[in-house]
Design a protein around this motif. Structure first.
Motif, short mmCIF file in Angstrom:
data_model
loop_
_atom_site.label_atom_id
_atom_site.label_comp_id
_atom_site.label_asym_id
_atom_site.label_seq_id
_atom_site.Cartn_x
_atom_site.Cartn_y
_atom_site.Cartn_z
N GLY A 12 0.85 -1.19 0.00
CA GLY A 12 0.00 0.00 0.00
C GLY A 12 0.88 1.23 0.00
O GLY A 12 1.39 1.64 1.05
N ALA A 13 1.09 1.80 -1.19
CA ALA A 13 1.98 2.97 -1.28
C ALA A 13 1.18 4.19 -1.72
O ALA A 13 1.48 4.82 -2.72
N GLY A 14 0.12 4.50 -0.96
CA GLY A 14 -0.71 5.68 -1.23
C GLY A 14 -0.10 6.89 -0.55
O GLY A 14 1.13 7.04 -0.51
N LYS A 15 -0.97 7.74 0.02
CA LYS A 15 -0.48 9.00 0.62
C LYS A 15 0.49 8.71 1.76
O LYS A 15 1.61 9.20 1.77
N LEU A 71 2.32 -2.41 6.50
CA LEU A 71 0.96 -2.48 5.94
C LEU A 71 0.37 -1.08 5.95
O LEU A 71 0.04 -0.56 7.02
N ALA A 72 0.21 -0.49 4.76
CA ALA A 72 -0.34 0.88 4.69
C ALA A 72 -1.50 0.93 3.70
O ALA A 72 -1.70 1.94 3.03
N LEU A 94 8.64 -8.87 10.91
CA LEU A 94 7.91 -7.92 11.76
C LEU A 94 6.91 -7.18 10.88
O LEU A 94 7.28 -6.64 9.83
N ILE A 95 5.63 -7.19 11.30
CA ILE A 95 4.62 -6.39 10.59
C ILE A 95 4.47 -5.06 11.30
O ILE A 95 4.32 -5.03 12.53
N VAL A 96 4.54 -3.97 10.54
CA VAL A 96 4.23 -2.65 11.09
C VAL A 96 2.99 -2.17 10.35
O VAL A 96 3.03 -1.93 9.14
#
Ligand SMILES: NC(=O)c1ccc[n+]([C@@H]2O[C@H](COP(=O)([O-])OP(=O)(O)OC[C@H]3O[C@@H](n4cnc5c(N)ncnc54)[C@H](OP(=O)(O)O)[C@@H]3O)[C@@H](O)[C@H]2O)c1
Length: 273
Positions: A12-15, A71-72, A94-96
């Motif tokens: 997820g490479a949005g804002k 995760l974005a 590691l999930i951030v």
């Protein structure tokens, strides 16, 4: 920077994801160690990929589980995206997550391979590197990985860690939603300026620049407490004191803000899950 991971996948490479990615590259993260996955990458993101050489949308099956996966994506996308993210998460990954309202439990339910999870709540000034993020680490996150998450989140501003996941709702209410309160303050000051006789455009410019400049003063002098900065500009019996008598009175800003933040916290709790 030594705390940066040797391999990092951004989903997820949005804002917000895009702002973090640019921050990581600016911090010195090796572009070769960075992969971003986004179904419709912006032209800006594609240009950064071409210029720096980070991996943008390689075939999913070619992506090895990284040291850190950020995760974005939008929270409502997690349900559908979970199964395609799970193979990217190894036992050491590691999930951030910066997804608003998604708990650690929601994430481990949807991404079944997930173990170590940091849940973080940034705010929009992240877009200019001046955000603040509240973060919580679950029990599977060791000290080294927490330091790594801190370094990654620091790319978009400051970071505060909370010991209890439920406090993320309070973080959301104070700093996540907080920029809107400050913009409203500008609107209200301008409105009151109009009522005091100024033209709308002058009133708005005065209000806006006052908040911009006051924020910058606080930023440049982090050691001086906000109440001290307030006292510094308040002479006894003067004009500021007259206004503060109203704002700090029984029906003033403090009880109003307390109610507003309580409402936001309550809503954050309702939306979680
Ligand atoms: N913006 C904020 O102030 C803020 C503050 C705190 C937390 N957050 C959290 O940050 C997250 C991202 O917000 P945002 O404002 O950056 O949203 P955004 O701009 O919509 O970014 C999300 C990106 O993820 C992409 N995406 C959707 N499904 C995907 C999938 N399966 N795999 C990979 N990428 C996928 C989207 O693509 P499409 O556009 O094509 O769907 C979009 O580019 C949200 O969870 C939000 O709750 C945001």
């Amino acid at each position: 920077m030594s705390q940066l991971p040797k391999s990092l996948v951004l989903v997820g490479a949005g804002k917000m994801g895009g702002a973090m990615l640019e921050g990581w590259l600016a911090l010195g993260l090796d572009p070769a160690s960075l992969t971003a996955v986004d179904p419709y990458p912006s032209t800006d993101l594609q240009a950064v990929a071409t210029a720096t050489g980070f991996h943008l949308n390689p075939p999913m099956e070619s992506i090895a589980p990284p040291e850190v996966l950020v995760l974005a994506i939008k929270p409502q996308t997690l349900e559908a995206a979970g199964p395609s993210i799970a193979p990217l998460v190894g036992p050491q990954t590691l999930i951030v997550s910066i997804m608003a309202g998604k708990t650690v439990r929601n994430i481990t339910d949807r991404v079944t391979s997930a173990r170590a999870v940091v849940r973080a709540m940034p705010n929009t000034p992240a877009a200019v590197g001046r955000g603040i993020t509240g973060a919580y680490a679950n029990a599977s996150v060791d000290a080294g990985r927490k330091t790594m998450a801190d370094a990654l989140l620091s790319a978009i501003g400051k970071v505060e860690w909370v010991a209890d996941e439920e406090l993320i709702d309070a973080v959301t209410a104070v700093s996540g939603s907080g920029p809107a309160y400050v913009f409203l303050l500008v609107e209200c000051m301008a409105q009151a300026g109009i009522a005091a006789g100024l033209t709308p455009d002058i009133a708005m410019r005065l209000a806006r620049a006052t908040v911009e400049g006051s924020g910058e003063l606080m930023y440049r002098d982090p050691q001086v407490a906000a109440d001290q900065l307030r006292r510094n500009v308040t002479s006894p019996g003067g004009t500021t004191a007259a206004a503060l008598d109203v704002l700090m009175g029984p029906n003033g800003l403090a009880p109003l803000m307390e109610r507003a933040i309580a409402a936001a916290k309550r809503r954050a709790g309702e939306l979680s899950g």
